[in-house]
Design a protein around this motif. Structure first.
Motif, PDB file in Angstrom:
ATOM      1  N   LEU A  70      16.721  28.052  26.233  1.00  0.00           N
ATOM      2  CA  LEU A  70      17.371  28.542  24.988  1.00  0.00           C
ATOM      3  C   LEU A  70      18.038  27.492  24.308  1.00  0.00           C
ATOM      4  CD1 LEU A  70      18.804  31.981  26.583  1.00  0.00           C
ATOM      5  CD2 LEU A  70      17.277  31.577  24.519  1.00  0.00           C
ATOM      6  N   PHE A  71      18.693  26.756  24.912  1.00  0.00           N
ATOM      7  CA  PHE A  71      19.500  25.516  24.639  1.00  0.00           C
ATOM      8  C   PHE A  71      18.560  24.481  23.568  1.00  0.00           C
ATOM      9  CE2 PHE A  71      20.469  21.063  24.885  1.00  0.00           C
ATOM     10  CZ  PHE A  71      21.599  20.960  24.282  1.00  0.00           C
ATOM     11  N   ALA A  72      17.479  24.273  24.302  1.00  0.00           N
ATOM     12  CA  ALA A  72      16.300  23.426  23.729  1.00  0.00           C
ATOM     13  C   ALA A  72      15.815  23.793  22.482  1.00  0.00           C
ATOM     14  CB  ALA A  72      15.147  22.879  24.499  1.00  0.00           C
ATOM     15  N   MET A  73      15.541  25.098  22.542  1.00  0.00           N
ATOM     16  CA  MET A  73      14.831  25.789  21.461  1.00  0.00           C
ATOM     17  C   MET A  73      16.010  26.168  20.349  1.00  0.00           C
ATOM     18  SD  MET A  73      11.668  26.140  21.821  1.00  0.00           S
ATOM     19  CE  MET A  73      11.769  24.613  22.589  1.00  0.00           C
ATOM     20  N   MET A  74      17.043  26.345  20.621  1.00  0.00           N
ATOM     21  CA  MET A  74      18.210  26.681  19.653  1.00  0.00           C
ATOM     22  C   MET A  74      18.404  25.232  18.858  1.00  0.00           C
ATOM     23  SD  MET A  74      21.034  28.789  21.562  1.00  0.00           S
ATOM     24  CE  MET A  74      20.624  30.554  21.584  1.00  0.00           C
ATOM     25  N   ILE A 122      13.367  32.797  18.571  1.00  0.00           N
ATOM     26  CA  ILE A 122      14.298  31.799  17.951  1.00  0.00           C
ATOM     27  C   ILE A 122      13.360  30.974  16.791  1.00  0.00           C
ATOM     28  CG2 ILE A 122      15.179  29.457  18.523  1.00  0.00           C
ATOM     29  CD1 ILE A 122      15.792  30.421  21.381  1.00  0.00           C
ATOM     30  N   PHE A 123      12.271  31.060  16.755  1.00  0.00           N
ATOM     31  CA  PHE A 123      11.481  30.586  15.751  1.00  0.00           C
ATOM     32  C   PHE A 123      11.352  31.373  14.513  1.00  0.00           C
ATOM     33  CE2 PHE A 123       9.922  27.149  18.331  1.00  0.00           C
ATOM     34  CZ  PHE A 123       9.807  25.947  17.341  1.00  0.00           C
ATOM     35  N   LEU A 169      26.162  16.338  17.329  1.00  0.00           N
ATOM     36  CA  LEU A 169      27.434  16.880  17.301  1.00  0.00           C
ATOM     37  C   LEU A 169      27.329  18.103  16.320  1.00  0.00           C
ATOM     38  CD1 LEU A 169      29.850  13.974  17.376  1.00  0.00           C
ATOM     39  CD2 LEU A 169      29.056  15.560  19.193  1.00  0.00           C
ATOM     40  N   ALA A 170      26.558  18.086  15.183  1.00  0.00           N
ATOM     41  CA  ALA A 170      26.465  19.222  14.364  1.00  0.00           C
ATOM     42  C   ALA A 170      25.613  20.239  15.060  1.00  0.00           C
ATOM     43  CB  ALA A 170      25.975  18.670  12.965  1.00  0.00           C
ATOM     44  N   ILE A 171      24.622  19.938  15.568  1.00  0.00           N
ATOM     45  CA  ILE A 171      23.713  20.839  16.428  1.00  0.00           C
ATOM     46  C   ILE A 171      24.336  21.789  17.277  1.00  0.00           C
ATOM     47  CG2 ILE A 171      21.565  20.912  17.618  1.00  0.00           C
ATOM     48  CD1 ILE A 171      21.021  20.257  14.587  1.00  0.00           C
ATOM     49  N   GLU A 193      27.774  22.110  17.562  1.00  0.00           N
ATOM     50  CA  GLU A 193      28.696  22.876  16.913  1.00  0.00           C
ATOM     51  C   GLU A 193      28.187  23.760  16.310  1.00  0.00           C
ATOM     52  OE1 GLU A 193      31.213  20.042  14.893  1.00  0.00           O
ATOM     53  OE2 GLU A 193      31.779  19.008  16.866  1.00  0.00           O
ATOM     54  N   LYS A 194      26.953  23.875  15.629  1.00  0.00           N
ATOM     55  CA  LYS A 194      26.774  25.074  14.597  1.00  0.00           C
ATOM     56  C   LYS A 194      25.356  25.870  15.094  1.00  0.00           C
ATOM     57  CE  LYS A 194      28.622  22.250  10.672  1.00  0.00           C
ATOM     58  NZ  LYS A 194      28.221  21.544   9.535  1.00  0.00           N
ATOM     59  N   ASP A 195      24.601  25.079  15.683  1.00  0.00           N
ATOM     60  CA  ASP A 195      23.400  25.885  15.750  1.00  0.00           C
ATOM     61  C   ASP A 195      23.143  26.399  17.334  1.00  0.00           C
ATOM     62  OD1 ASP A 195      21.955  25.596  13.233  1.00  0.00           O
ATOM     63  OD2 ASP A 195      22.408  23.504  13.724  1.00  0.00           O
ATOM     64  N   ILE A 196      23.924  25.575  18.365  1.00  0.00           N
ATOM     65  CA  ILE A 196      23.757  26.134  19.830  1.00  0.00           C
ATOM     66  C   ILE A 196      24.631  27.744  19.876  1.00  0.00           C
ATOM     67  CG2 ILE A 196      23.824  25.816  22.280  1.00  0.00           C
ATOM     68  CD1 ILE A 196      21.790  23.857  20.645  1.00  0.00           C
ATOM     69  N   GLU A 197      24.196  28.732  20.390  1.00  0.00           N
ATOM     70  CA  GLU A 197      24.696  29.859  20.291  1.00  0.00           C
ATOM     71  C   GLU A 197      25.209  30.019  21.825  1.00  0.00           C
ATOM     72  OE1 GLU A 197      26.517  33.408  19.625  1.00  0.00           O
ATOM     73  OE2 GLU A 197      25.468  32.112  18.014  1.00  0.00           O
ATOM     74  N   TRP A 198      26.399  29.220  21.758  1.00  0.00           N
ATOM     75  CA  TRP A 198      27.051  29.176  23.346  1.00  0.00           C
ATOM     76  C   TRP A 198      27.345  30.533  23.729  1.00  0.00           C
ATOM     77  CZ3 TRP A 198      25.968  25.029  25.496  1.00  0.00           C
ATOM     78  CH2 TRP A 198      26.092  23.970  24.771  1.00  0.00           C
ATOM     79  N   PRO A 199      27.970  31.697  23.060  1.00  0.00           N
ATOM     80  CA  PRO A 199      28.199  32.871  23.517  1.00  0.00           C
ATOM     81  C   PRO A 199      27.077  33.743  24.412  1.00  0.00           C
ATOM     82  CG  PRO A 199      29.282  32.714  21.417  1.00  0.00           C
ATOM     83  CD  PRO A 199      28.479  31.485  21.623  1.00  0.00           C
TER      84      PRO A 199
END
Length: 495
Positions: A74-78, A130-131, A299-301, A303-309
């Motif tokens: 998930l992390f990698a694809m996000m 994700i795609f 850092l931008a990826i 903070e903004k694109d990884i859906e941590w929740p």
């Protein structure tokens, strides 16, 4: 450190079952943020485990229960999608799709559903959604329709399409990789592609009926203004080319799993590391590396694109399922399944073939129901030895293969039943919430449970025909019917 061994008595299993039921009730009530619910449930599990005689799961065992393969995938694809966003490829692709659909919401929905289903057959369903999510989201915004009318059929298509092949869904990977099943890559395609294609047709039909104003008959009209391209142009084309090339290699890693035995997270992480390095390289060719500008990349990826929740939701859900496995709850449910089959067969005096059909239908529906409320990966892992043992008792011969297809269909299709039934479901709802579109547990279940029931009923019919008519005749005849339907639909649209 080993920690303590989980207690496997009936009371410990009942506690875990009650916590799982409570978690589902809270999710359905929709009064607490969905990420907080599994976190609280794990806290309760550990309070009981460390401060009472009932040892549900230790911290050490919880670490083993977390499926790092899923989390890292998930992390990698996000992160990969985050890099693709910087190239403006998704608005560009939406322009092309809207041109092809001529701004018709109904036609656009069909394109999204079929594209997702086909892609999910060769990739895992989480990677697929994700795609496809960014494109579905942009199309819904441009067409000014309810996003759920695209998102929910899309995720159902991912789960159905993933059922058709050995590599499309984790339960199939487990079944195909176990030497007790003796199933090959092509046998999955031969036995599951035809019924799954019929299910995709039914999904398109049902989605139009469920959302008539958004993608149904009322929305079946062209809108030339909407189909007009926005002029979205590709940016940083060299980075896009490098990303696409590396993505192809990642997908090749996915598809050669049976040869390399690499978990899907391995090629995903290797590939996304190369993509992030490529992004940094192309950026620095045109910009000075000041402290502020260096935030453009990883850092931008992060903070903004990884859906941590979403990742946190999965992590704590894995711990809860681990408690169900460690206390023997899932094993008890599987043993109960064997007892029921034995009692029905003996009580009714069924023939060997009829007994096989009863066993297949029970495995199908129990797997479907359980996969709707617990992760299907540990359930499948526990049930494989049960089915192997059952086949030995039934002495079914080649016809016994039907039980493996029942397990695959039930475990994969049942995941459509609830929001937490499949990893793809949680991923899409998490991405939608980040975009400001909240899909509640009840909204997802209202649509998904009906789709799951329809596909499980179709699977029941298919398994009966597989046994009593023969797999060759059923699949060849099914392929012919699909070809005729395809020609008929093309002629109807042409006219």
């Amino acid at each position: 450190m080993h920690g303590f061994d989980s207690t496997r008595d009936a009371f410990s299993q009942a506690i875990v079952a009650a916590i799982l039921v409570g978690m589902f009730a809270l999710l359905a009530a929709d009064r607490v943020h969905r990420v907080l619910i599994p976190i609280g449930a794990v806290a309760v599990v550990w309070l009981i485990s460390y401060f009472s005689p009932f040892k549900l799961i230790s911290f050490e065992a919880a670490q083993q229960a977390i499926d790092l393969n899923v989390i890292l995938l998930l992390f990698a694809m996000m992160a990969l999608v985050g890099v693709l966003k910087t190239t403006n490829v998704f608005p560009w692709a939406v322009d092309r799709l809207l041109e092809r659909s001529r701004g018709n919401p109904s036609r656009a929905a069909r394109l999204i559903i079929w594209f997702t289903g086909i892609l999910s057959a060769i990739l895992d369903n989480v990677t697929t959604v994700i795609f496809t999510y960014p494109m579905a989201s942009e199309m819904a915004r441009r067409l000014r329709i309810n996003g759920s009318a695209f998102f929910l059929p899309m995720v159902m298509a991912a789960n159905i399409g993933g059922t058709a092949t050995l590599i499309g869904d984790p339960p199939n990977v487990l079944i195909g990789a176990d030497p007790r099943t003796g199933l090959s890559f092509m046998e999955f395609i031969y036995n599951l592609t035809v019924p799954c294609t019929f299910m995709m047709i039914v999904l398109v039909w049902y989605s139009r009926r469920y959302y008539p104003d958004d993608i149904g008959r009322a929305a079946d009209a062209d809108h030339a203004g909407t189909a007009t391209p926005t002029g979205a142009a590709l940016q940083n084309v060299p980075l896009l080319r490098a990303t696409c090339l590396i993505t192809v290699l990642i997908f090749l890693g996915f598809m050669t799993h049976t040869l390399t035995h690499m978990p899907v997270a391995v090629p995903a992480v290797i590939g996304v590391a190369a993509i992030l390095l490529a992004q940094d390289h192309y950026y620095l060719k045109e910009h000075k590396p000041t402290a502020e500008e260096r935030r453009h990349g990883v850092l931008a990826i992060l903070e903004k694109d990884i859906e941590w929740p979403t990742l946190a939701f999965f992590l704590f859900l894995f711990v809860l399922v681990g408690a169900a496995v460690a206390t023997g709850l899932i094993e008890s449910l599987a043993q109960g399944l064997a007892w029921i089959i034995d009692r029905i067969s003996g009580g009714l005096g069924l023939s060997p073939r009829a007994t096989l059909l009863v066993a297949a239908v029970i495995i199908l529906w129990v797997s479907g129901l359980l996969s709707a409320v617990i992760d299907n990966i540990p359930y499948t892992a526990v049930t494989i030895p049960l089915v192997a043992s059952l086949l030995g008792q039934l002495n079914a011969g080649p016809d016994g293969q039907v039980l493996w297809w029942a397990l695959a269909l039930g475990a994969c299709l049942g995941g459509n039943g609830t929001l937490i039934g499949a990893s793809a479901n949680v991923t899409v709802t998490g991405l939608a919430e980040k975009d400001g579109k909240r899909i509640s547990f009840n909204e997802f279940t209202a649509f998904g449970s009906r789709v799951a029931a329809l596909t499980l009923m179709m699977s029941s019919i298919y398994l009966a025909m597989w046994l009593y008519i023969g797999s060759a005749i059923v699949n060849i005849a099914g392929a012919v019917v699909l070809a005729v339907l395809l020609v008929a639909m093309r002629l109807r649209r042409a006219s």
